[in-house]
Design a protein around this motif. Structure first.
Motif, PDB file in Angstrom:
ATOM      1  N   ILE A 208       1.349   6.492  -6.831  1.00  0.00           N
ATOM      2  CA  ILE A 208       0.413   7.606  -7.345  1.00  0.00           C
ATOM      3  C   ILE A 208       1.182   9.038  -7.230  1.00  0.00           C
ATOM      4  O   ILE A 208       0.618   9.850  -8.020  1.00  0.00           O
ATOM      5  CB  ILE A 208      -0.929   7.351  -6.685  1.00  0.00           C
ATOM      6  N   MET A 209       1.962   9.379  -6.133  1.00  0.00           N
ATOM      7  CA  MET A 209       2.414  10.629  -5.864  1.00  0.00           C
ATOM      8  C   MET A 209       3.522  10.803  -7.085  1.00  0.00           C
ATOM      9  O   MET A 209       3.529  11.924  -7.899  1.00  0.00           O
ATOM     10  CB  MET A 209       2.803  10.592  -4.412  1.00  0.00           C
TER      11      MET A 209
ATOM     12  N   PRO B 219     -11.747   2.122  -1.099  1.00  0.00           N
ATOM     13  CA  PRO B 219     -10.720   1.309  -1.562  1.00  0.00           C
ATOM     14  C   PRO B 219     -11.023   0.002  -1.829  1.00  0.00           C
ATOM     15  O   PRO B 219     -10.052  -0.799  -2.420  1.00  0.00           O
ATOM     16  CB  PRO B 219     -10.002   1.059   0.048  1.00  0.00           C
TER      17      PRO B 219
ATOM     18  N   VAL C  32      -9.418  -1.340  -4.915  1.00  0.00           N
ATOM     19  CA  VAL C  32      -7.984  -1.514  -4.812  1.00  0.00           C
ATOM     20  C   VAL C  32      -7.789  -2.843  -4.165  1.00  0.00           C
ATOM     21  O   VAL C  32      -6.835  -3.784  -4.915  1.00  0.00           O
ATOM     22  CB  VAL C  32      -7.232  -0.583  -4.029  1.00  0.00           C
TER      23      VAL C  32
ATOM     24  N   TYR D 134      -2.950  11.988  -8.726  1.00  0.00           N
ATOM     25  CA  TYR D 134      -3.767  12.250  -8.086  1.00  0.00           C
ATOM     26  C   TYR D 134      -4.208  13.964  -8.394  1.00  0.00           C
ATOM     27  O   TYR D 134      -3.342  14.423  -9.051  1.00  0.00           O
ATOM     28  CB  TYR D 134      -3.363  12.323  -6.498  1.00  0.00           C
TER      29      TYR D 134
ATOM     30  N   LEU E  67       2.209   1.951  -3.391  1.00  0.00           N
ATOM     31  CA  LEU E  67       1.048   2.025  -4.324  1.00  0.00           C
ATOM     32  C   LEU E  67       1.050   3.614  -4.214  1.00  0.00           C
ATOM     33  O   LEU E  67       0.770   4.430  -5.037  1.00  0.00           O
ATOM     34  CB  LEU E  67      -0.034   1.213  -4.290  1.00  0.00           C
ATOM     35  N   GLY E  68       0.787   3.758  -2.945  1.00  0.00           N
ATOM     36  CA  GLY E  68       0.735   5.461  -2.606  1.00  0.00           C
ATOM     37  C   GLY E  68       1.923   6.262  -3.160  1.00  0.00           C
ATOM     38  O   GLY E  68       1.556   7.462  -3.946  1.00  0.00           O
TER      39      GLY E  68
ATOM     40  N   VAL F 133      -9.873   7.617  -3.274  1.00  0.00           N
ATOM     41  CA  VAL F 133      -8.964   7.027  -1.970  1.00  0.00           C
ATOM     42  C   VAL F 133     -10.005   6.661  -0.827  1.00  0.00           C
ATOM     43  O   VAL F 133      -9.614   5.547  -0.134  1.00  0.00           O
ATOM     44  CB  VAL F 133      -7.692   7.550  -1.856  1.00  0.00           C
TER      45      VAL F 133
ATOM     46  N   MET G 122       0.669  -1.194  -0.134  1.00  0.00           N
ATOM     47  CA  MET G 122       0.052   0.087  -0.023  1.00  0.00           C
ATOM     48  C   MET G 122       0.997   1.297  -0.135  1.00  0.00           C
ATOM     49  O   MET G 122       0.317   2.389  -0.832  1.00  0.00           O
ATOM     50  CB  MET G 122      -1.029  -0.081   1.065  1.00  0.00           C
ATOM     51  N   HIS G 123       2.141   1.237   0.735  1.00  0.00           N
ATOM     52  CA  HIS G 123       2.936   2.180   0.805  1.00  0.00           C
ATOM     53  C   HIS G 123       3.438   2.497  -0.713  1.00  0.00           C
ATOM     54  O   HIS G 123       3.159   3.721  -1.151  1.00  0.00           O
ATOM     55  CB  HIS G 123       4.030   2.239   1.720  1.00  0.00           C
TER      56      HIS G 123
ATOM     57  N   PHE H 126     -10.565   6.593  -9.693  1.00  0.00           N
ATOM     58  CA  PHE H 126     -11.175   6.310  -8.340  1.00  0.00           C
ATOM     59  C   PHE H 126     -11.050   7.380  -7.216  1.00  0.00           C
ATOM     60  O   PHE H 126      -9.928   8.029  -7.393  1.00  0.00           O
ATOM     61  CB  PHE H 126     -10.834   4.712  -7.913  1.00  0.00           C
TER      62      PHE H 126
ATOM     63  N   GLN I  37      -7.670  16.093  -4.029  1.00  0.00           N
ATOM     64  CA  GLN I  37      -6.545  15.218  -3.763  1.00  0.00           C
ATOM     65  C   GLN I  37      -6.904  13.684  -3.417  1.00  0.00           C
ATOM     66  O   GLN I  37      -6.141  13.044  -3.374  1.00  0.00           O
ATOM     67  CB  GLN I  37      -5.608  15.702  -2.723  1.00  0.00           C
TER      68      GLN I  37
HETATM   69  C1  LIG Z   1      -5.215   6.177   3.573  1.00  0.00           C
HETATM   70  C2  LIG Z   1      -4.342   5.847   2.340  1.00  0.00           C
HETATM   71  C3  LIG Z   1      -4.907   4.705   1.418  1.00  0.00           C
HETATM   72  C4  LIG Z   1      -4.235   3.570   1.489  1.00  0.00           C
HETATM   73  C5  LIG Z   1      -4.747   2.715   0.649  1.00  0.00           C
HETATM   74  C6  LIG Z   1      -6.087   2.683  -0.079  1.00  0.00           C
HETATM   75 CL1  LIG Z   1      -6.609   1.426  -1.181  1.00  0.00          CL
HETATM   76  C7  LIG Z   1      -6.846   3.998   0.008  1.00  0.00           C
HETATM   77  C8  LIG Z   1      -6.372   4.982   0.881  1.00  0.00           C
HETATM   78  N1  LIG Z   1      -4.390   7.075   1.525  1.00  0.00           N
HETATM   79  C9  LIG Z   1      -4.957   8.303   1.713  1.00  0.00           C
HETATM   80  N2  LIG Z   1      -4.737   9.051   0.871  1.00  0.00           N
HETATM   81  C10 LIG Z   1      -3.785   8.568  -0.104  1.00  0.00           C
HETATM   82  C11 LIG Z   1      -3.190   8.999  -1.462  1.00  0.00           C
HETATM   83  C12 LIG Z   1      -3.983   9.946  -1.877  1.00  0.00           C
HETATM   84  C13 LIG Z   1      -3.280  10.597  -3.145  1.00  0.00           C
HETATM   85  C14 LIG Z   1      -2.119  10.325  -3.437  1.00  0.00           C
HETATM   86  C15 LIG Z   1      -1.252   9.089  -2.994  1.00  0.00           C
HETATM   87  C16 LIG Z   1      -1.983   8.588  -1.680  1.00  0.00           C
HETATM   88  C17 LIG Z   1      -3.588   7.157   0.400  1.00  0.00           C
HETATM   89  C18 LIG Z   1      -2.726   5.872  -0.129  1.00  0.00           C
HETATM   90  C19 LIG Z   1      -1.790   5.485   0.389  1.00  0.00           C
HETATM   91  C20 LIG Z   1      -0.582   5.632   1.465  1.00  0.00           C
HETATM   92  O1  LIG Z   1       0.076   5.050   1.734  1.00  0.00           O
HETATM   93  N3  LIG Z   1      -1.230   6.807   2.240  1.00  0.00           N
HETATM   94  C21 LIG Z   1      -0.274   7.288   3.189  1.00  0.00           C
HETATM   95  C22 LIG Z   1      -0.725   8.629   3.702  1.00  0.00           C
HETATM   96  N4  LIG Z   1      -0.832   9.544   2.494  1.00  0.00           N
HETATM   97  C23 LIG Z   1      -1.736  10.378   2.595  1.00  0.00           C
HETATM   98  C24 LIG Z   1      -1.944  11.378   1.312  1.00  0.00           C
HETATM   99  N5  LIG Z   1      -0.773  11.834   1.041  1.00  0.00           N
HETATM  100  C25 LIG Z   1      -0.823  12.685  -0.501  1.00  0.00           C
HETATM  101  C26 LIG Z   1      -2.249  13.195  -0.626  1.00  0.00           C
HETATM  102  C27 LIG Z   1      -2.218  14.016  -1.865  1.00  0.00           C
HETATM  103  C28 LIG Z   1      -1.288  15.267  -1.953  1.00  0.00           C
HETATM  104  C29 LIG Z   1       0.356  14.671  -1.472  1.00  0.00           C
HETATM  105  C30 LIG Z   1       0.087  13.881  -0.285  1.00  0.00           C
HETATM  106  C31 LIG Z   1       0.369  10.880   0.890  1.00  0.00           C
HETATM  107  C32 LIG Z   1       0.583  10.038   2.101  1.00  0.00           C
HETATM  108  N6  LIG Z   1      -1.197   4.345  -0.355  1.00  0.00           N
HETATM  109  C33 LIG Z   1      -2.307   4.190  -1.315  1.00  0.00           C
HETATM  110  C34 LIG Z   1      -2.599   3.101  -2.435  1.00  0.00           C
HETATM  111  C35 LIG Z   1      -3.540   3.409  -3.387  1.00  0.00           C
HETATM  112 CL2  LIG Z   1      -3.804   2.177  -4.431  1.00  0.00          CL
HETATM  113  C36 LIG Z   1      -4.610   4.347  -3.292  1.00  0.00           C
HETATM  114  C37 LIG Z   1      -4.349   5.313  -2.014  1.00  0.00           C
HETATM  115  C38 LIG Z   1      -3.239   5.251  -1.202  1.00  0.00           C
END
Ligand SMILES: C[C@@H](c1ccc(Cl)cc1)n1cnc(-c2ccccc2)c1-c1c(C(=O)NCCN2CCN(C3CCCCC3)CC2)[nH]c2cc(Cl)ccc12
Length: 100
Positions: free
Chosen positions: A49-50, A84, A87, A55, A45-46, A81, A42-43, A79, A60
């Protein structure tokens, strides 16, 4: 079983092996190796995306993955966030659990 308790104690529990298309996405986000925890998947994938700026800068929570390999895997153009489930469905199709 006690051996699983041992694995959990050693932190080896819940290892997963991504299938190749998902592994390539994780590696593009900086992942190394072939076996991960779900949290690591998950980390990365996040991070993916960044790094790929998938996003929406204003909304956001919205991810626009059409035209990206991630969208191919998810079978989606976009989709939120906040939901989920797509995903998790993709991960069910693209992760095999590993018992060491
Ligand atoms: C709760 C968690 C989540 C985790 C899994 C899922 Cl299926 C949904 C939701 N989450 C909440 N927002 C995000 C997010 C939003 C936009 C861009 C990137 C991440 C995430 C996702 C993380 C993650 O590891 N998240 C750490 C903290 N994130 C906060 C958001 N932060 C960004 C928000 C956009 C602006 C830049 C910071 C990054 C760190 N991993 C993901 C993987 C996917 Cl396939 C989809 C989303 C995420």
């Amino acid at each position: 079983a006690s051996e699983n308790a041992c694995r959990i104690a050693l932190g080896q529990a819940n290892q997963v092996q991504p299938k190749l298309p998902l592994l390539k996405i994780l590696q593009a986000a900086g992942a190394h190796g072939e076996i991960f925890t779900l949290k690591e998947v998950m980390h990365y994938l996040g991070q993916y995306i960044m790094v790929r700026q998938l996003y929406d800068k204003r909304q956001q929570h919205m991810v626009y993955c059409g035209g990206d390999q991630l969208g191919e895997l998810l079978g989606l153009e976009s989709f939120s966030v906040k939901d989920p489930s797509p995903v998790y469905d993709m991960l069910k199709r693209n992760l095999t659990s590993v018992t060491i």
